[in-house]
Design an enzyme around this catalytic site. Structure first.
Site, PDB file in Angstrom:
ATOM      1  N   ASP A 120      66.377  68.299 -40.564  1.00 23.82           N
ATOM      2  CA  ASP A 120      67.507  68.064 -39.684  1.00 23.82           C
ATOM      3  C   ASP A 120      68.030  69.264 -38.902  1.00 23.82           C
ATOM      4  OD1 ASP A 120      67.216  65.835 -41.377  1.00 23.82           O
ATOM      5  OD2 ASP A 120      69.285  65.270 -41.081  1.00 23.82           O
ATOM      6  N   LYS A 121      68.412  70.330 -39.589  1.00 25.72           N
ATOM      7  CA  LYS A 121      69.036  71.461 -38.898  1.00 25.72           C
ATOM      8  C   LYS A 121      68.030  72.550 -38.564  1.00 25.72           C
ATOM      9  CE  LYS A 121      72.395  68.915 -39.708  1.00 25.72           C
ATOM     10  NZ  LYS A 121      71.572  68.012 -40.481  1.00 25.72           N
ATOM     11  N   CYS A 191      61.901  62.329 -43.455  1.00 28.71           N
ATOM     12  CA  CYS A 191      62.157  60.971 -43.963  1.00 28.71           C
ATOM     13  C   CYS A 191      61.824  59.893 -42.929  1.00 28.71           C
ATOM     14  CB  CYS A 191      63.606  60.846 -44.400  1.00 28.71           C
ATOM     15  SG  CYS A 191      64.003  61.861 -45.841  1.00 28.71           S
ATOM     16  N   GLU A 443      77.847  64.954 -43.433  1.00 31.48           N
ATOM     17  CA  GLU A 443      77.375  63.600 -43.122  1.00 31.48           C
ATOM     18  C   GLU A 443      77.959  62.597 -44.110  1.00 31.48           C
ATOM     19  OE1 GLU A 443      73.055  64.401 -41.018  1.00 31.48           O
ATOM     20  OE2 GLU A 443      73.122  63.688 -43.084  1.00 31.48           O
ATOM     21  N   SER A 469      74.559  60.527 -40.948  1.00 33.23           N
ATOM     22  CA  SER A 469      73.117  60.711 -41.023  1.00 33.23           C
ATOM     23  C   SER A 469      72.450  59.865 -39.949  1.00 33.23           C
ATOM     24  CB  SER A 469      72.623  60.275 -42.399  1.00 33.23           C
ATOM     25  OG  SER A 469      71.242  60.025 -42.381  1.00 33.23           O
TER      26      SER A 469
END
Length: 555
Positions: A120-121, A191, A443, A469
């Site tokens: 994600d980041k 994911c 999140e 999310s």
């Protein structure tokens, strides 16, 4: 070459001696030095295999005549960090990733970079660094995880989060949840679904800073290793032609990425990351531009979690190139003459690219929705804007009004949801969770998944100054700005206040008279910081609003 500063001339004999201490030969040192930045670790399933991607990149660099030099950076698994204090560090890690890559690339002046993120980041952090350093560079992600299979159905991480709510609602047994837990995440990769990691990897490709296939080729596919080798070779071509990231990431390229964002129905976290990345490129992307692009870009793909199709199916249908190719059937939808990471224009990259499955990537005249996947809402509750993944909202919740159920932390809200205290029609508000107040804008996957799991997804809305999310579905509105910690209107909401949501008209209102709001505003007091020491405390003091990408202040 840039690396001559550490390897050429009489005065650099000590530097060469240190390099030779690691086994580098004169032949290797005469070649361009290419930094291979990876985030391999053994805590993130999306990153556990990046050592293999790194070796493939290094092979590509050597094939093309360069000398690869690898180094690592940090990464946070949002899923594992979810719903506890660890989530306060997730968004904040983006700045550390960017800063660490900048430090390494400038302290050891590489001639070029290949960057290998996946989650994600780390993806936006590496993109920010790439544009900040601005030497020839390519990004290649680790690729998406395959979906799992549970009793004949596709499942994924969010299935497990929602399973917790189903157990509480007595629609799933604990034994079934344990079986699902074993099956949902079948192996390495980011994911499965159009969650934040895959959203950003797809947008990296659409932006032109990753090669075709970067966003969708599965992590376990041999094609992913071949792509990594091609990335290593491509960066040497960019070096030879002196094509740099800011030459690629122009305003037009960002508009292309935003159009793909809308067509795919990406995570609302892109509303944070894309402007932050653009800022490093010197490109101004105001929040309102997301609505402008959304209005002219149809939603073509219905992907997990809001729809039935997987990342693997998107790849088999032609991937991001096919989505972009379909968008060209709309007049002025894309800027086709922008440069990309393989040294070709987008127009050249799209030649011969066809949609192989018109259900996974629908034609523009038969889209899932006429407008794009993300909407920015404004009103007296969010003067600076709020974000919603409108493509994942049930039709009956696109317009909704109901009483506020106010919570000052995610934990309080989650406990109330699981205890059955939230009723159909309610609007759950979780505040003091913004970039400053969280800190780190945590999140809210656990409460949103619980709402879905308990059968309230078509009757309950959730608002927060935190974020969601990419796995969130339903009427979940995040990034409410200004945040509560800054005295924003969300801090003034009281239990039972009427909240009015109108997503098609981009409206978010608190139905309370202005005189009453002024009275509440005069009585409001700032709350003490939740963390007072260390990086998170410094981050809270320096971070800006979610409406500006939650970047750090320049001063």
């Amino acid at each position: 070459m840039r690396s001559d500063a550490i390897k050429k001339g009489l005065e650099r004999a000590p530097h060469r001696s240190l390099l030779k201490a690691m086994g580098y030969t004169d032949e290797e040192l005469h070649r361009p030095l290419v930094g291979v930045v990876h985030a391999h670790n053994e805590i993130i399933p999306g990153h556990v295999h990046l050592d293999k991607i790194c070796e493939a990149v290094k092979t590509g660099v050597r094939i093309a005549g360069g000398t690869p030099v690898s180094f690592a950076t940090i990464g946070v698994c949002d899923g594992i960090a979810m719903n506890h204090s660890g989530m306060k560090y997730s968004l904040a890690s983006r700045e550390i990733v960017a800063d660490s890559v900048e430090i390494m690339a400038n302290a050891h002046p590489f001639d070029a970079l290949v960057l290998i993120p996946n989650c994600d980041k780390v993806v936006p952090g590496m993109l920010m660094a790439m544009l900040r350093v601005n030497i020839p560079a390519v990004m290649v992600s680790g690729g998406p995880m395959l979906t799992g299979r549970f009793r004949g159905k596709d499942v994924h991480l969010i299935s497990v989060f929602e399973g917790v709510g189903r157990v509480k609602a007595n629609t799933m047994t604990l034994e079934e949840l344990e079986e699902l837990e074993e099956a949902a995440c079948p192996g390495c990769g980011s994911c499965a679904g159009m969650f934040t990691a895959n959203s950003m990897n797809c947008l990296t490709e659409a932006l032109g800073l990753g090669l075709p296939g970067n966003g969708t080729i599965p992590a376990v596919s041999a094609a992913r290793l071949r792509l990594a080798k091609q990335a290593g070779m491509a960066v040497m071509h960019l070096l030879a032609e002196n094509i740099r990231p800011r030459d690629i990431a122009t305003r037009e390229a960002f508009e292309n990425a935003m159009a793909v964002d809308m067509a795919l129905g990406c995570s609302t976290n892109t509303v944070l990351h894309v402007p932050a990345v653009a800022r490093e490129a010197g490109v101004d992307l105001p929040l309102a531009l997301f609505n402008e692009v959304s209005q002219r870009t149809p939603h073509l793909c219905s992907l997990i979690p809001g729809g039935p199709h997987s990342m693997q199916q998107l790849d088999e249908a032609g991937g991001i190139a096919a989505v972009m190719g379909e968008l060209t059937n709309l007049a002025d939808s894309l800027h086709l003459d922008v440069m990309t990471a393989n040294g070709k224009t987008l127009r050249e990259n799209l030649e011969g690219r066809a949609v192989r499955n018109a259900e996974v990537i629908r034609p523009v005249d038969d889209a899932y929705h006429e407008v794009g996947g993300i909407a920015i809402l404004y009103g007296n509750l969010a003067p600076d804007g709020a974000a919603v993944k409108q493509s994942a909202v049930a039709d009956e919740m696109l317009e909704h009004a109901g009483p506020a159920r106010v919570f000052d932390s995610e934990e309080e809200a989650q406990a109330a949801i699981l205890a059955g205290q939230i009723k159909p029609g309610d609007v759950v508000i979780i505040r003091y969770c913004g970039p400053k107040g969280g800190p780190g804008m945590p999140e809210m996957l656990s409460p949103t998944a619980s709402i879905i799991g308990m059968g309230l997804g078509k009757s309950v809305a959730l608002l927060t100054d935190g974020r969601f999310s990419g796995g969130t579905q339903g009427a979940c509105i995040g990034h409410v700005s200004p945040e509560a910690a800054e005295g924003g209107p969300i801090a003034l909401v009281e239990e039972g206040d009427r909240i009015e949501i109108d997503i098609p008209n981009h409206s978010l209102k608190l139905a309370v008279a202005e005189e009453e709001l002024e009275r509440r505003r005069a009585a409001w007091q700032p709350r003490p910081p939740k963390i007072t020491t260390g990086y998170a405390a410094r981050y809270a003091r320096q971070v800006t609003s979610g409406s500006t990408g939650a970047v750090l202040k320049d001063e």
